[in-house]
Design a protein around this motif. Structure first.
Motif, PDB file in Angstrom:
ATOM      1  N   HIS A   1      28.976  48.008  32.828  1.00 18.59           N
ATOM      2  CA  HIS A   1      28.923  48.523  34.214  1.00 18.59           C
ATOM      3  C   HIS A   1      27.702  47.846  34.978  1.00 18.59           C
ATOM      4  CE1 HIS A   1      32.007  51.209  33.237  1.00 18.59           C
ATOM      5  NE2 HIS A   1      31.590  51.640  32.130  1.00 18.59           N
TER       6      HIS A   1
ATOM      7  N   ILE B   1      40.412  45.651  28.253  1.00 17.19           N
ATOM      8  CA  ILE B   1      39.795  44.448  29.117  1.00 17.19           C
ATOM      9  C   ILE B   1      39.723  43.184  28.093  1.00 17.19           C
ATOM     10  CG2 ILE B   1      37.361  43.446  29.714  1.00 17.19           C
ATOM     11  CD1 ILE B   1      36.890  46.206  30.885  1.00 17.19           C
TER      12      ILE B   1
ATOM     13  N   SER C   1      28.262  36.366  32.730  1.00 18.59           N
ATOM     14  CA  SER C   1      29.260  36.970  33.479  1.00 18.59           C
ATOM     15  C   SER C   1      29.603  38.206  33.305  1.00 18.59           C
ATOM     16  CB  SER C   1      30.490  36.000  33.833  1.00 18.59           C
ATOM     17  OG  SER C   1      30.399  34.778  34.237  1.00 18.59           O
TER      18      SER C   1
ATOM     19  N   VAL D   1      31.997  41.548  33.687  1.00 19.27           N
ATOM     20  CA  VAL D   1      33.211  41.993  33.792  1.00 19.27           C
ATOM     21  C   VAL D   1      33.405  43.514  33.549  1.00 19.27           C
ATOM     22  CG1 VAL D   1      35.873  41.809  32.761  1.00 19.27           C
ATOM     23  CG2 VAL D   1      34.604  39.791  33.069  1.00 19.27           C
ATOM     24  N   GLU D   2      33.630  44.346  34.578  1.00 20.62           N
ATOM     25  CA  GLU D   2      33.713  45.761  34.518  1.00 20.62           C
ATOM     26  C   GLU D   2      35.312  46.313  34.287  1.00 20.62           C
ATOM     27  OE1 GLU D   2      31.058  47.905  37.124  1.00 20.62           O
ATOM     28  OE2 GLU D   2      31.141  45.857  38.418  1.00 20.62           O
ATOM     29  N   THR D   3      36.237  45.615  34.681  1.00 17.11           N
ATOM     30  CA  THR D   3      37.783  46.410  34.629  1.00 17.11           C
ATOM     31  C   THR D   3      38.567  45.431  34.341  1.00 17.11           C
ATOM     32  OG1 THR D   3      37.783  45.635  36.722  1.00 17.11           O
ATOM     33  CG2 THR D   3      36.852  47.799  36.544  1.00 17.11           C
TER      34      THR D   3
ATOM     35  N   ASP E   1      41.299  44.610  36.092  1.00 18.64           N
ATOM     36  CA  ASP E   1      41.220  43.989  37.119  1.00 18.64           C
ATOM     37  C   ASP E   1      40.328  42.651  37.093  1.00 18.64           C
ATOM     38  OD1 ASP E   1      43.475  45.024  38.046  1.00 18.64           O
ATOM     39  OD2 ASP E   1      42.075  46.581  39.564  1.00 18.64           O
ATOM     40  N   ASP E   2      39.068  42.986  36.918  1.00 16.38           N
ATOM     41  CA  ASP E   2      38.218  41.656  36.477  1.00 16.38           C
ATOM     42  C   ASP E   2      38.531  40.941  35.677  1.00 16.38           C
ATOM     43  OD1 ASP E   2      36.719  42.914  38.512  1.00 16.38           O
ATOM     44  OD2 ASP E   2      35.039  43.810  37.179  1.00 16.38           O
ATOM     45  N   ALA E   3      39.123  41.398  34.435  1.00 13.45           N
ATOM     46  CA  ALA E   3      39.382  40.493  33.687  1.00 13.45           C
ATOM     47  C   ALA E   3      40.718  39.558  33.872  1.00 13.45           C
ATOM     48  CB  ALA E   3      39.689  41.075  32.082  1.00 13.45           C
ATOM     49  N   GLN E   4      41.504  40.099  34.864  1.00 17.59           N
ATOM     50  CA  GLN E   4      42.794  39.237  35.148  1.00 17.59           C
ATOM     51  C   GLN E   4      42.317  38.163  36.385  1.00 17.59           C
ATOM     52  OE1 GLN E   4      44.957  42.732  36.132  1.00 17.59           O
ATOM     53  NE2 GLN E   4      46.315  42.765  34.435  1.00 17.59           N
ATOM     54  N   THR E   5      41.089  38.415  37.085  1.00 17.91           N
ATOM     55  CA  THR E   5      40.725  37.602  38.197  1.00 17.91           C
ATOM     56  C   THR E   5      39.639  36.538  37.595  1.00 17.91           C
ATOM     57  OG1 THR E   5      39.495  39.171  38.988  1.00 17.91           O
ATOM     58  CG2 THR E   5      41.786  38.965  40.104  1.00 17.91           C
ATOM     59  N   TYR E   6      39.125  36.922  36.700  1.00 22.95           N
ATOM     60  CA  TYR E   6      37.977  35.981  36.213  1.00 22.95           C
ATOM     61  C   TYR E   6      38.182  34.491  36.001  1.00 22.95           C
ATOM     62  CZ  TYR E   6      34.167  34.321  33.164  1.00 22.95           C
ATOM     63  OH  TYR E   6      32.990  33.487  32.608  1.00 22.95           O
TER      64      TYR E   6
END
Length: 332
Positions: free
Chosen positions: A129, A183, A148, A150-152, A154-159
Motif C-alpha cells: 500500500h 495479485i 515498482s 503494485v497495490e491492486t 488492476d495495477d497488476a493487469q496494467t503494469y
C-alpha cells in the motif's frame, strides 16, 4: 431487567505479535537504561494507546531526525517496527546520533529479499500500500527506480515493466492473503519468469490472525477488530471478516467507538485485535459488553504462537520487571 444473551467468539491468536512486543520492549528498556527522553521516529507501532502509554514514560515521538535538539543528541532514537529507508540510519550517523533499530525481523527479511532480487539483476515488484511506512522503508532499501509498487489486481493487469524476463516480487508483511494471492496470480500469468521471494513475505502473525477471523466470521452477526485506522493488518482483518460472511464488521480503537445502537440485534459477536493492539483494550471491550449483555465467552483458537525476537544487544543487560512486562504487554 434481564440482560439479553450474547456469545462472544474471542479469536486466537490476536493482538501483539513478537515483532510488536520486541519494538515496545526496546523503547521501555531504552528508557530504563538511558533515561528520558528517548526519541522514537514515527509511531513505534500503529496504536495510540501504546504510543500514549510510552509518552507517559518519557518517549518523544518525531517524524524527522532534525526534530531532535542538539542538546539531546546523546539520547537514543528508536526506529519503528515498520522499518526505515537506508537513508535514515545514514542520516543518523551523519548527525552523530545514537540509534536503536526496532524494525521487525520479518520486515528486515523482506528488505533482504528485495536486495537479493536487485543483486541478481531483477527489477523488484513490491506488492503493498502506497505511503505505508513499511512500504516506504522497503522501497528505500534500493536505488530510486529499482522498485515498482503494485497495490491492486488492476495495477497488476496494467503494469508494464521494461524487462519482463528479469522480475522478482516481495510483499508488505501485513496484507490480505486473498488479495495478495490474486495479485500474484495475475503477475505470474503475465510474466512467467517472475521470481518469488525465497520465503513468504506475509508474516506468520498476519496469517494467523486472518485465519482465526475467517473461521469465526460466518457464525457472527458482527465481528469487531480492535486496532487503529492506520494499522494495515487491523484493516485487513475487517475485510477478511466481511468476505468470510460475517453479518457486519467494524474497526474500533476503544469500547466507546462501538455503535451500541445496533448491538440489540447481535447474538453472536466475533472479537479479535490487530498485531499492534494491546490485550487490555480487548478486555475493556469485553467488560463493556458484560455491562450490557449476559455474555458467554468462548475461545476460537486456530493456532498457537511461540515466536520470540531478542532485543538489541545494547539492551540485553537490562532486566524487565513484572511491572515492565505488564506495561509492555498492554496490561496482560
Amino acid at each position: 431487567m434481564d440482560k439479553a444473551p450474547l456469545t462472544i467468539r474471542l479469536c486466537g491468536p490476536r493482538g501483539f505479535c513478537a515483532g510488536v512486543d520486541r519494538a515496545i520492549q526496546i523503547v521501555v528498556l531504552a528508557l530504563k537504561k538511558y533515561g528520558a527522553p528517548v526519541y522514537v521516529r514515527h509511531e513505534i507501532v500503529h496504536n495510540r494507546f501504546v504510543v500514549e502509554a510510552l509518552e507517559s514514560q518519557g518517549a518523544v515521538f518525531i517524524e524527522e531526525l532534525s526534530e531532535i535538539p542538539d542538546a539531546h543528541r546523546a539520547q537514543p532514537v528508536v526506529f519503528s517496527a515498520h522499518g526505515v529507508p537506508k537513508a535514515v540510519p545514514a542520516d543518523a550517523r551523519e548527525r552523530e546520533l545514537f540509534y536503536l533499530d526496532a524494525t521487525c525481523p520479518l520486515v528486515s527479511k523482506v528488505h533482504k529479499q528485495a536486495i537479493r532480487h536487485h543483486r541478481k539483476g531483477r527489477h523488484v515488484v513490491l506488492i503493498g500500500h502506497a505511503g505505508h511506512p513499511e512500504v516506504v522503508g522497503t522501497m528505500g532499501q534500493l536505488p530510486e527506480g529499482a522498485v515498482s509498487l503494485v497495490e491492486t489486481v488492476d495495477d497488476a493487469q496494467t503494469y508494464r515493466p521494461a524487462d519482463t524476463e528479469n522480475l522478482g516480487f516481495v510483499t508488505q508483511t501485513t496484507l490480505s492473503l486473498d488479495d495478495t494471492a490474486g495479485i500474484v496470480d495475475v503477475l505470474k500469468s503475465r510474466f512467467p519468469a517472475l521470481t518469488p521471494p525465497s520465503a513468504d513475505s506475509i508474516c506468520y502473525a498476519t496469517t494467523n490472525r486472518q485465519e482465526a477471523v475467517r473461521a469465526v466470521a460466518p457464525e457472527c452477526d458482527m465481528v469487531l477488530i480492535v486496532g487503529a485506522p492506520n494499522s494495515s493488518n487491523s484493516r485487513r482483518l475487517v475485510e477478511v471478516a466481511e468476505r468470510a460472511g460475517s453479518g457486519d464488521a467494524a474497526l474500533v480503537q476503544r469500547a466507546d467507538e462501538i455503535d451500541w445502537s445496533k448491538s440489540h440485534a447481535w447474538r453472536t459477536l466475533g472479537l479479535s485485535a490487530g498485531a499492534s493492539a494491546p490485550e487490555v483494550v480487548v478486555e475493556e471491550i469485553i467488560d463493556a459488553f458484560r455491562a450490557r449483555f449476559d455474555v458467554t465467552l468462548t475461545l476460537a483458537e486456530t493456532a498457537q504462537e511461540t515466536e520470540h525476537f531478542p532485543v538489541n544487544r545494547e539492551l540485553r543487560e537490562v532486566a524487565l520487571t513484572p511491572a515492565d512486562m505488564a506495561f509492555v504487554n498492554g496490561g496482560r
